[in-house]
Design a protein around this motif. Structure first.
Motif, PDB file in Angstrom:
ATOM      1  N   CYS A  24       6.375   8.656   0.801  1.00  0.00           N
ATOM      2  CA  CYS A  24       7.376   7.814   0.137  1.00  0.00           C
ATOM      3  C   CYS A  24       8.754   8.352   0.505  1.00  0.00           C
ATOM      4  N   GLN A  25       9.584   7.497   1.084  1.00  0.00           N
ATOM      5  CA  GLN A  25      10.875   7.922   1.607  1.00  0.00           C
ATOM      6  C   GLN A  25      12.005   7.698   0.606  1.00  0.00           C
ATOM      7  N   PRO A  26      13.058   8.523   0.654  1.00  0.00           N
ATOM      8  CA  PRO A  26      14.246   8.301  -0.185  1.00  0.00           C
ATOM      9  C   PRO A  26      14.894   6.955   0.145  1.00  0.00           C
ATOM     10  N   GLY A  27      15.475   6.342  -0.867  1.00  0.00           N
ATOM     11  CA  GLY A  27      16.158   5.073  -0.667  1.00  0.00           C
ATOM     12  C   GLY A  27      15.238   3.878  -0.595  1.00  0.00           C
ATOM     13  N   ARG A  28      13.961   4.074  -0.930  1.00  0.00           N
ATOM     14  CA  ARG A  28      12.993   2.990  -0.833  1.00  0.00           C
ATOM     15  C   ARG A  28      12.084   2.979  -2.063  1.00  0.00           C
ATOM     16  N   VAL A  29      11.639   1.776  -2.410  1.00  0.00           N
ATOM     17  CA  VAL A  29      10.627   1.606  -3.452  1.00  0.00           C
ATOM     18  C   VAL A  29       9.287   1.418  -2.760  1.00  0.00           C
ATOM     19  N   THR A  30       8.334   2.280  -3.078  1.00  0.00           N
ATOM     20  CA  THR A  30       6.996   2.189  -2.503  1.00  0.00           C
ATOM     21  C   THR A  30       6.042   1.671  -3.570  1.00  0.00           C
ATOM     22  N   GLY A  31       5.407   0.551  -3.304  1.00  0.00           N
ATOM     23  CA  GLY A  31       4.430  -0.007  -4.223  1.00  0.00           C
ATOM     24  C   GLY A  31       3.046   0.543  -3.931  1.00  0.00           C
ATOM     25  N   PHE A  32       2.383   1.033  -4.963  1.00  0.00           N
ATOM     26  CA  PHE A  32       1.039   1.606  -4.835  1.00  0.00           C
ATOM     27  C   PHE A  32       0.098   0.635  -5.532  1.00  0.00           C
ATOM     28  N   LEU A  33      -0.631  -0.161  -4.746  1.00  0.00           N
ATOM     29  CA  LEU A  33      -1.347  -1.311  -5.265  1.00  0.00           C
ATOM     30  C   LEU A  33      -2.847  -1.161  -5.127  1.00  0.00           C
ATOM     31  N   GLY A  34      -3.564  -1.605  -6.141  1.00  0.00           N
ATOM     32  CA  GLY A  34      -5.013  -1.599  -6.075  1.00  0.00           C
ATOM     33  C   GLY A  34      -5.610  -2.094  -7.372  1.00  0.00           C
ATOM     34  N   PRO A  35      -6.866  -2.529  -7.341  1.00  0.00           N
ATOM     35  CA  PRO A  35      -7.529  -2.969  -8.566  1.00  0.00           C
ATOM     36  C   PRO A  35      -7.651  -1.831  -9.565  1.00  0.00           C
ATOM     37  N   ASN A  36      -7.955  -2.155 -10.804  1.00  0.00           N
ATOM     38  CA  ASN A  36      -8.213  -1.120 -11.797  1.00  0.00           C
ATOM     39  C   ASN A  36      -9.362  -0.238 -11.307  1.00  0.00           C
ATOM     40  N   GLY A  37      -9.183   1.079 -11.425  1.00  0.00           N
ATOM     41  CA  GLY A  37     -10.211   2.010 -10.985  1.00  0.00           C
ATOM     42  C   GLY A  37     -10.178   2.341  -9.512  1.00  0.00           C
ATOM     43  N   ALA A  38      -9.114   1.927  -8.821  1.00  0.00           N
ATOM     44  CA  ALA A  38      -9.056   2.150  -7.366  1.00  0.00           C
ATOM     45  C   ALA A  38      -8.653   3.572  -7.004  1.00  0.00           C
ATOM     46  N   GLY A  39      -8.075   4.317  -7.942  1.00  0.00           N
ATOM     47  CA  GLY A  39      -7.655   5.691  -7.665  1.00  0.00           C
ATOM     48  C   GLY A  39      -6.161   5.915  -7.777  1.00  0.00           C
ATOM     49  N   LYS A  40      -5.408   4.907  -8.221  1.00  0.00           N
ATOM     50  CA  LYS A  40      -3.949   5.030  -8.301  1.00  0.00           C
ATOM     51  C   LYS A  40      -3.545   6.096  -9.314  1.00  0.00           C
ATOM     52  N   SER A  41      -4.055   5.982 -10.532  1.00  0.00           N
ATOM     53  CA  SER A  41      -3.645   6.916 -11.591  1.00  0.00           C
ATOM     54  C   SER A  41      -4.091   8.338 -11.293  1.00  0.00           C
ATOM     55  N   THR A  42      -5.281   8.493 -10.722  1.00  0.00           N
ATOM     56  CA  THR A  42      -5.750   9.837 -10.370  1.00  0.00           C
ATOM     57  C   THR A  42      -4.826  10.470  -9.340  1.00  0.00           C
ATOM     58  N   THR A  43      -4.428   9.692  -8.348  1.00  0.00           N
ATOM     59  CA  THR A  43      -3.508  10.200  -7.327  1.00  0.00           C
ATOM     60  C   THR A  43      -2.202  10.657  -7.968  1.00  0.00           C
ATOM     61  N   MET A  44      -1.673   9.866  -8.893  1.00  0.00           N
ATOM     62  CA  MET A  44      -0.408  10.211  -9.539  1.00  0.00           C
ATOM     63  C   MET A  44      -0.556  11.441 -10.443  1.00  0.00           C
ATOM     64  N   ARG A  45      -1.689  11.565 -11.088  1.00  0.00           N
ATOM     65  CA  ARG A  45      -1.915  12.750 -11.930  1.00  0.00           C
ATOM     66  C   ARG A  45      -1.944  14.016 -11.084  1.00  0.00           C
ATOM     67  N   VAL A  46      -2.540  13.926  -9.891  1.00  0.00           N
ATOM     68  CA  VAL A  46      -2.529  15.076  -8.990  1.00  0.00           C
ATOM     69  C   VAL A  46      -1.102  15.392  -8.561  1.00  0.00           C
ATOM     70  N   MET A  47      -0.302  14.350  -8.316  1.00  0.00           N
ATOM     71  CA  MET A  47       1.082  14.549  -7.878  1.00  0.00           C
ATOM     72  C   MET A  47       1.873  15.417  -8.835  1.00  0.00           C
ATOM     73  N   VAL A  48       1.650  15.217 -10.141  1.00  0.00           N
ATOM     74  CA  VAL A  48       2.467  15.914 -11.133  1.00  0.00           C
ATOM     75  C   VAL A  48       1.709  17.052 -11.809  1.00  0.00           C
ATOM     76  N   GLY A  49       0.651  17.542 -11.158  1.00  0.00           N
ATOM     77  CA  GLY A  49      -0.011  18.748 -11.610  1.00  0.00           C
ATOM     78  C   GLY A  49      -0.920  18.611 -12.807  1.00  0.00           C
ATOM     79  N   LEU A  50      -1.225  17.377 -13.239  1.00  0.00           N
ATOM     80  CA  LEU A  50      -2.103  17.198 -14.396  1.00  0.00           C
ATOM     81  C   LEU A  50      -3.574  17.259 -14.017  1.00  0.00           C
ATOM     82  N   THR A  51      -3.875  16.977 -12.761  1.00  0.00           N
ATOM     83  CA  THR A  51      -5.247  17.029 -12.261  1.00  0.00           C
ATOM     84  C   THR A  51      -5.240  17.807 -10.952  1.00  0.00           C
ATOM     85  N   PRO A  52      -6.056  18.841 -10.823  1.00  0.00           N
ATOM     86  CA  PRO A  52      -6.081  19.595  -9.563  1.00  0.00           C
ATOM     87  C   PRO A  52      -6.819  18.810  -8.481  1.00  0.00           C
ATOM     88  N   PRO A  53      -6.360  18.872  -7.239  1.00  0.00           N
ATOM     89  CA  PRO A  53      -7.069  18.187  -6.157  1.00  0.00           C
ATOM     90  C   PRO A  53      -8.327  18.958  -5.771  1.00  0.00           C
TER      91      PRO A  53
END
Length: 312
Positions: A24-53
């Motif tokens: 995800c680049q500065p100055g841009r909005v990146t849309g992270f799209l997928g059906p429910n259960g596709a892995g979006k929230s898990t990916t974001m939780r890993v990003m902010v240290g709430l879930t270890p990879p």
């Protein structure tokens, strides 16, 4: 900048996120799209240290989230708008955040004004907030430290149409000032209107990524155009003479070629066009096609009965 490299997260035998990589680049909005259960929230939780990879890594500005000093001053996060303590007021939530980050109390009033929570609403207990008010408070908390990066999971949930338009303008302005925005959603139409880049995920794997146009161009099948004119018969004859397939569609024609080719044929045949548009399904059709194996509902073309009443 957010950099995701070979990210995998497993829960026993279940793979929630499978070798995901994107930037995800500065100055841009990146849309992270997928059906429910596709892995979006898990990916974001890993990003902010709430879930270890299980493997791979995510860095923000070159550092793991947990290694960033006072991270909320650099990364604004909204993963669950309903996660705040229901007994606190909106103002108390922001005041505690400001104190934790070492910010002046005046920052609280600035954020309340920014997200249009009134003084009386700010004094209300969060248990009495609507979901839309919780989303506004969550966005205020994410922006409290004036971060350079925003990570937002389904921030449009609970917002009314005016609130969604407000949020789009807020995030677009943030990116225009150089901020990095990662915005997850299953609401394709909302993200399509704001995202500069889109990442499509299904069953934990990236199925496509790029700009809206590059996604459509990269997965284009037979071009389709819908056209209506003052003389559909003459236009159909002109197109058929060029070897182009034409069939009736409502008050007009569905043509198996591009809009510019239809326009040229109309000029040559001296036919006045009253409507001309791309007849493809667009990004929504592409999204459903690429994530078809994750959808609960069968495509309408498969589910609809034939005239004989059987399933085709």
């Amino acid at each position: 900048m957010i950099k995701v490299e070979g990210l995998t997260r497993k829960y026993g035998d279940f793979v929630a996120v499978d070798d995901v990589s994107f930037t995800c680049q500065p100055g841009r909005v990146t849309g992270f799209l997928g059906p429910n259960g596709a892995g979006k929230s898990t990916t974001m939780r890993v990003m902010v240290g709430l879930t270890p990879p299980s493997s791979g890594q995510v860095t923000i500005g070159g550092l793991r989230y947990q290694d960033i000093p006072n991270p909320a001053r650099h990364v604004g996060v909204l993963l669950d708008a309903s996660a705040q303590h229901g007994g606190r007021t909106g103002r108390e939530v922001l005041a505690l955040g400001a104190r934790t980050m070492g910010l002046p109390a005046s920052r609280v009033d600035e954020m309340l004004a920014l997200v249009s929570l009134t003084p009386s609403e700010a004094k209300r207990r969060i248990r009495n907030y609507s979901l839309g008010m919780k989303q506004r408070l969550g966005i205020a908390h994410a922006l409290l430290g004036d971060p350079k990066v925003l990570i937002l999971d389904e921030p449009a949930n609970g917002l009314d149409p005016a609130g969604i338009r407000w949020m789009r303008g807020l995030l677009k302005g943030y990116a225009d000032r150089g901020g990095t925005v990662l915005l997850s959603s299953h609401l394709l139409h909302e993200v399509e209107q704001i995202a500069d880049e889109m990442i499509l995920i299904g069953r934990g794997r990236i199925v496509a990524q790029g700009t809206r146009q590059s996604l459509l161009d990269g997965h284009a099948g037979q071009k389709q155009t819908l056209v209506t004119s003052l003389d559909n018969a003459a236009l159909a004859a002109a197109l058929a003479g060029k070897g182009v397939a034409v069939e009736p569609a409502g008050n007009g024609l569905r043509v198996s070629t591009t809009t510019d080719q239809v326009g040229r044929a109309a000029i040559e045949a001296q036919v006045v066009l009253t409507d001309l548009r791309d007849g493809g399904g667009g990004l929504e059709e592409l999204f459903l096609e690429l994530t078809a194996d994750t959808q609960r509902e069968a495509p309408a073309s498969l589910a609809a009965p034939t005239p004989e009443g059987t399933i085709s």
